[in-house]
Design a protein around this motif. Structure first.
Motif, PDB file in Angstrom:
ATOM      1  N   TYR A 186      88.583  30.164 -28.368  1.00 55.11           N
ATOM      2  CA  TYR A 186      88.998  29.881 -26.989  1.00 55.11           C
ATOM      3  C   TYR A 186      88.827  31.068 -26.040  1.00 55.11           C
ATOM      4  O   TYR A 186      89.361  31.043 -24.932  1.00 55.11           O
ATOM      5  CB  TYR A 186      90.459  29.379 -26.966  1.00 55.11           C
ATOM      6  CG  TYR A 186      90.734  28.404 -28.086  1.00 55.11           C
ATOM      7  CD1 TYR A 186      90.189  27.124 -28.067  1.00 55.11           C
ATOM      8  CD2 TYR A 186      91.489  28.766 -29.195  1.00 55.11           C
ATOM      9  CE1 TYR A 186      90.393  26.229 -29.111  1.00 55.11           C
ATOM     10  CE2 TYR A 186      91.708  27.896 -30.244  1.00 55.11           C
ATOM     11  CZ  TYR A 186      91.153  26.626 -30.207  1.00 55.11           C
ATOM     12  OH  TYR A 186      91.358  25.760 -31.246  1.00 55.11           O
ATOM     13  N   ASP A 187      88.028  32.051 -26.425  1.00 54.13           N
ATOM     14  CA  ASP A 187      87.735  33.171 -25.533  1.00 54.13           C
ATOM     15  C   ASP A 187      86.394  32.890 -24.857  1.00 54.13           C
ATOM     16  O   ASP A 187      85.369  33.520 -25.147  1.00 54.13           O
ATOM     17  CB  ASP A 187      87.701  34.482 -26.304  1.00 54.13           C
ATOM     18  CG  ASP A 187      87.831  35.693 -25.391  1.00 54.13           C
ATOM     19  OD1 ASP A 187      87.743  35.516 -24.162  1.00 54.13           O
ATOM     20  OD2 ASP A 187      88.026  36.810 -25.907  1.00 54.13           O
ATOM     21  N   TYR A 188      86.409  31.923 -23.947  1.00 51.34           N
ATOM     22  CA  TYR A 188      85.176  31.426 -23.365  1.00 51.34           C
ATOM     23  C   TYR A 188      84.464  32.480 -22.519  1.00 51.34           C
ATOM     24  O   TYR A 188      83.239  32.590 -22.558  1.00 51.34           O
ATOM     25  CB  TYR A 188      85.468  30.187 -22.515  1.00 51.34           C
ATOM     26  CG  TYR A 188      86.179  29.090 -23.271  1.00 51.34           C
ATOM     27  CD1 TYR A 188      85.572  28.449 -24.353  1.00 51.34           C
ATOM     28  CD2 TYR A 188      87.474  28.699 -22.919  1.00 51.34           C
ATOM     29  CE1 TYR A 188      86.229  27.452 -25.052  1.00 51.34           C
ATOM     30  CE2 TYR A 188      88.129  27.692 -23.616  1.00 51.34           C
ATOM     31  CZ  TYR A 188      87.505  27.082 -24.679  1.00 51.34           C
ATOM     32  OH  TYR A 188      88.163  26.088 -25.371  1.00 51.34           O
TER      33      TYR A 188
ATOM     34  N   SER B 264      80.809  24.153 -20.844  1.00 56.62           N
ATOM     35  CA  SER B 264      81.449  22.836 -20.801  1.00 56.62           C
ATOM     36  C   SER B 264      82.831  22.881 -21.428  1.00 56.62           C
ATOM     37  O   SER B 264      83.793  22.301 -20.897  1.00 56.62           O
ATOM     38  CB  SER B 264      80.574  21.810 -21.524  1.00 56.62           C
ATOM     39  OG  SER B 264      81.195  20.546 -21.567  1.00 56.62           O
ATOM     40  N   ALA B 265      82.948  23.591 -22.563  1.00 56.66           N
ATOM     41  CA  ALA B 265      84.249  23.719 -23.224  1.00 56.66           C
ATOM     42  C   ALA B 265      85.244  24.451 -22.320  1.00 56.66           C
ATOM     43  O   ALA B 265      86.421  24.072 -22.222  1.00 56.66           O
ATOM     44  CB  ALA B 265      84.098  24.462 -24.546  1.00 56.66           C
ATOM     45  N   LYS B 266      84.776  25.491 -21.647  1.00 60.92           N
ATOM     46  CA  LYS B 266      85.642  26.227 -20.725  1.00 60.92           C
ATOM     47  C   LYS B 266      86.102  25.310 -19.583  1.00 60.92           C
ATOM     48  O   LYS B 266      87.290  25.329 -19.205  1.00 60.92           O
ATOM     49  CB  LYS B 266      84.906  27.438 -20.157  1.00 60.92           C
ATOM     50  CG  LYS B 266      85.727  28.213 -19.137  1.00 60.92           C
ATOM     51  CD  LYS B 266      84.943  29.366 -18.534  1.00 60.92           C
ATOM     52  CE  LYS B 266      85.769  30.067 -17.448  1.00 60.92           C
ATOM     53  NZ  LYS B 266      85.053  31.187 -16.822  1.00 60.92           N
ATOM     54  N   ALA B 267      85.199  24.517 -19.052  1.00 57.53           N
ATOM     55  CA  ALA B 267      85.542  23.628 -17.944  1.00 57.53           C
ATOM     56  C   ALA B 267      86.562  22.575 -18.364  1.00 57.53           C
ATOM     57  O   ALA B 267      87.387  22.134 -17.542  1.00 57.53           O
ATOM     58  CB  ALA B 267      84.282  22.954 -17.413  1.00 57.53           C
ATOM     59  N   ASN B 268      86.544  22.173 -19.635  1.00 51.61           N
ATOM     60  CA  ASN B 268      87.446  21.136 -20.121  1.00 51.61           C
ATOM     61  C   ASN B 268      88.789  21.672 -20.594  1.00 51.61           C
ATOM     62  O   ASN B 268      89.723  20.897 -20.818  1.00 51.61           O
ATOM     63  CB  ASN B 268      86.785  20.359 -21.262  1.00 51.61           C
ATOM     64  CG  ASN B 268      85.635  19.490 -20.780  1.00 51.61           C
ATOM     65  OD1 ASN B 268      85.665  18.996 -19.650  1.00 51.61           O
ATOM     66  ND2 ASN B 268      84.621  19.322 -21.613  1.00 51.61           N
ATOM     67  N   ALA B 269      88.895  22.995 -20.788  1.00 54.07           N
ATOM     68  CA  ALA B 269      90.150  23.581 -21.251  1.00 54.07           C
ATOM     69  C   ALA B 269      91.233  23.428 -20.186  1.00 54.07           C
ATOM     70  O   ALA B 269      90.952  23.444 -18.980  1.00 54.07           O
ATOM     71  CB  ALA B 269      89.951  25.054 -21.590  1.00 54.07           C
TER      72      ALA B 269
ATOM     73  N   PRO C   2      98.436  32.798 -18.607  1.00 53.81           N
ATOM     74  CA  PRO C   2      97.766  31.514 -18.852  1.00 53.81           C
ATOM     75  C   PRO C   2      97.210  31.443 -20.273  1.00 53.81           C
ATOM     76  O   PRO C   2      96.596  32.395 -20.761  1.00 53.81           O
ATOM     77  CB  PRO C   2      96.642  31.496 -17.820  1.00 53.81           C
ATOM     78  CG  PRO C   2      96.386  32.943 -17.504  1.00 53.81           C
ATOM     79  CD  PRO C   2      97.704  33.633 -17.624  1.00 53.81           C
ATOM     80  N   ILE C   3      97.467  30.346 -20.934  1.00 55.71           N
ATOM     81  CA  ILE C   3      96.918  30.062 -22.259  1.00 55.71           C
ATOM     82  C   ILE C   3      96.044  28.826 -22.111  1.00 55.71           C
ATOM     83  O   ILE C   3      96.546  27.723 -21.849  1.00 55.71           O
ATOM     84  CB  ILE C   3      98.027  29.834 -23.297  1.00 55.71           C
ATOM     85  CG1 ILE C   3      98.903  31.095 -23.429  1.00 55.71           C
ATOM     86  CG2 ILE C   3      97.436  29.447 -24.649  1.00 55.71           C
ATOM     87  CD1 ILE C   3     100.128  30.908 -24.298  1.00 55.71           C
ATOM     88  N   MET C   4      94.737  29.011 -22.248  1.00 54.43           N
ATOM     89  CA  MET C   4      93.781  27.939 -22.003  1.00 54.43           C
ATOM     90  C   MET C   4      93.298  27.357 -23.332  1.00 54.43           C
ATOM     91  O   MET C   4      92.719  28.067 -24.157  1.00 54.43           O
ATOM     92  CB  MET C   4      92.594  28.467 -21.197  1.00 54.43           C
ATOM     93  CG  MET C   4      92.967  29.161 -19.887  1.00 54.43           C
ATOM     94  SD  MET C   4      93.847  28.100 -18.715  1.00 54.43           S
ATOM     95  CE  MET C   4      92.567  26.870 -18.363  1.00 54.43           C
ATOM     96  N   LEU C   5      93.542  26.063 -23.505  1.00 57.46           N
ATOM     97  CA  LEU C   5      93.206  25.387 -24.749  1.00 57.46           C
ATOM     98  C   LEU C   5      92.594  24.015 -24.456  1.00 57.46           C
ATOM     99  O   LEU C   5      92.849  23.439 -23.397  1.00 57.46           O
ATOM    100  CB  LEU C   5      94.459  25.196 -25.616  1.00 57.46           C
ATOM    101  CG  LEU C   5      95.086  26.444 -26.220  1.00 57.46           C
ATOM    102  CD1 LEU C   5      96.473  26.126 -26.754  1.00 57.46           C
ATOM    103  CD2 LEU C   5      94.199  27.004 -27.340  1.00 57.46           C
ATOM    104  N   PRO C   6      91.826  23.471 -25.398  1.00 54.72           N
ATOM    105  CA  PRO C   6      91.345  22.102 -25.222  1.00 54.72           C
ATOM    106  C   PRO C   6      92.515  21.120 -25.201  1.00 54.72           C
ATOM    107  O   PRO C   6      93.564  21.386 -25.801  1.00 54.72           O
ATOM    108  CB  PRO C   6      90.457  21.878 -26.460  1.00 54.72           C
ATOM    109  CG  PRO C   6      90.129  23.236 -26.959  1.00 54.72           C
ATOM    110  CD  PRO C   6      91.295  24.097 -26.632  1.00 54.72           C
ATOM    111  N   PRO C   7      92.367  20.000 -24.531  1.00 54.39           N
ATOM    112  CA  PRO C   7      93.427  18.978 -24.548  1.00 54.39           C
ATOM    113  C   PRO C   7      93.803  18.618 -25.987  1.00 54.39           C
ATOM    114  O   PRO C   7      92.937  18.448 -26.850  1.00 54.39           O
ATOM    115  CB  PRO C   7      92.781  17.799 -23.822  1.00 54.39           C
ATOM    116  CG  PRO C   7      91.734  18.419 -22.943  1.00 54.39           C
ATOM    117  CD  PRO C   7      91.204  19.591 -23.707  1.00 54.39           C
TER     118      PRO C   7
END
Length: 431
Positions: free
Chosen positions: A57-59, A83-88, A164-169
């Motif tokens: 998750y370190d996009y 894309s993964a970063k945009a969806n996190a 902020p903690i950014m993760l996939p749904p």
């Protein structure tokens, strides 16, 4: 003559075709790379590194890693990572990050549970098999390891600000900690690992001596088992985070009798200090953090200030040089210096340790899924003990939130004696 000129023309045209690459069977020169070609060795290594960073998750780091790669595969990987970063999505509330903890694992249940102090081991420990089963279910249920410092960090004025903690749904952050990884003398010969060491490949491993006196090397406790698991499942770790290890010092560290106060200043103690330092450095390099647990495993709510400050001098002399400074205090017995009251400068114990640099404070509060306060210069939180007592509580119909991590019944070691006996009042807060 005309035939000779014709022959020379054919030869010349053939040579020109070879020089300009008209032969479609000829590829680019060795080592060259252009769009649509397979990546060269350098690009392949960069792509692998970027994919690992993105898996954790370190996009932004992954995107930066790919900045100099130009192959089609690199561009494809970059698109996937963007894309993964945009969806996190950002975790909505950092006060709702649960924290579970373990003690050292039982390798041989028969020896541990049948020892004179086997009831205590049954109450406060889990077995290797239980931990592995629980770990797999925790991962399958979408949990991701984060360090306490991810909850909040101090700003320029020292005030704690949620990070902020950014993760996939569907992914959820949690904190894991481990108490008392000293392989105390009382555990020797009772079915636990002997110590930790750094293997030739740089991995942290255990020595373990079985009932027949045969010593083997491998993964027999939380640290090496979790390291192995994250190598196989990098997406279980947020940006390389593992767990936080709460240490004492009176029996030394990691199975090395490194305490001069307890064992004297001898060549053996000095060697133990050196050995423990090697292990500590490797553990930190693998993504773990350390926490203060008092040098002598003290109940900070009960002992007086004089005892606590003397104990801390031993910590500074014997433990800090090995593990380094830490801003985290994980309370032994789960007993908070503030009790249930907010921290303030009128609390001498809090004030003393705050002046020493402590900013993250964790007690035990198993009946809450998550209990975190971000206030002023501090983060204060509670932990859920994963041990025999919690196993029995769940079997008795309590602590239903444990099921959000793993199913207790399906992970119980068949060699664990049930029901798990209840502790006396002195041990009610954990150990």
């Amino acid at each position: 003559m005309r035939s000779l000129w014709a022959l020379l023309l054919v030869i010349t045209l053939g040579l020109l075709a070879g020089c300009t690459g008209d032969d479609s069977s000829s590829g680019p020169a060795s080592g060259s790379s252009s769009e649509g070609d397979s990546p060269d060795a350098n690009d392949s290594a960069v792509i692998e590194q970027a994919k690992h960073q993105a898996a954790q998750y370190d996009y932004d780091a992954a995107i930066a890693t790919l900045a100099g790669a130009s192959s089609a595969e690199a561009k494809s990987a970059l698109g996937e990572i963007e894309s993964a970063k945009a969806n996190a999505v950002q975790w909505a509330d950092n006060t709702q990050i649960p924290h579970i903890f373990y003690h050292s694992l039982i390798v041989d249940p028969e020896r541990a549970f049948n020892a004179p102090d086997g009831a205590g081991f049954n109450q406060y420990m889990v077995t290797v098999d239980e931990f592995k089963a629980q770990l797999q279910q925790i991962y399958a249920n979408g949990w991701v390891l984060v360090h306490p410092e991810r909850i909040a960090a101090p700003d320029a004025n020292g005030q704690m600000v949620a990070q902020p903690i950014m993760l996939p749904p569907g992914k959820k952050p949690f904190i894991l900690s481990l108490d008392d990884m000293s392989y105390y003398e009382y555990m020797s010969g009772k079915g636990f690992a002997d110590n930790l060491f750094v293997a030739a490949d740089g991995r942290v491993q255990n020595n373990y001596t079985d009932a027949n006196g045969v010593t083997t090397q491998g993964s027999y406790d939380v640290v090496p088992i979790l390291d192995d698991f994250v190598r196989e499942h990098p997406d279980f770790s947020y940006r390389g985070d593992k767990g936080t290890i709460a240490m004492t010092g009176y029996n030394g560290l990691f199975g090395y009798r490194s305490s001069i106060q307890s064992y004297g200043d001898t060549p053996e103690t000095q060697q133990a200090i050196a050995d423990a330092k090697v292990v500590a450095d490797a553990i930190k390099a693998n993504g773990w953090h350390f926490a203060y647990h008092t040098w002598g495993h003290l109940n900070a709510g009960k002992v007086d200030m004089s005892w606590l400050t003397t104990d801390y001098k031993y910590w500074e002399q014997e433990v800090t040089p090995i593990i380094g400074e830490t801003p985290i205090w994980i309370y032994a017995f789960g007993v908070d210096v503030g009790g249930d009251a907010p921290y303030d400068d009128g609390n001498a114990k809090y004030s003393y340790f705050h002046d020493k640099g402590y900013r993250y404070w964790f007690n035990v509060r198993a009946h809450d899924m998550a209990w975190v306060q971000i206030a002023g210069t501090n983060v204060r939180g509670a932990r859920i003990n994963i041990d025999g007592l919690t196993i029995q509580a769940v079997l008795d119909g309590y602590l239903p939130h444990v099921a959000e991590f793993f199913d207790v019944k399906s992970t119980i070691d068949p060699k664990r004696p049930l029901p798990v006996p209840q502790p006396g009042p002195e041990k009610a807060g954990g150990n």
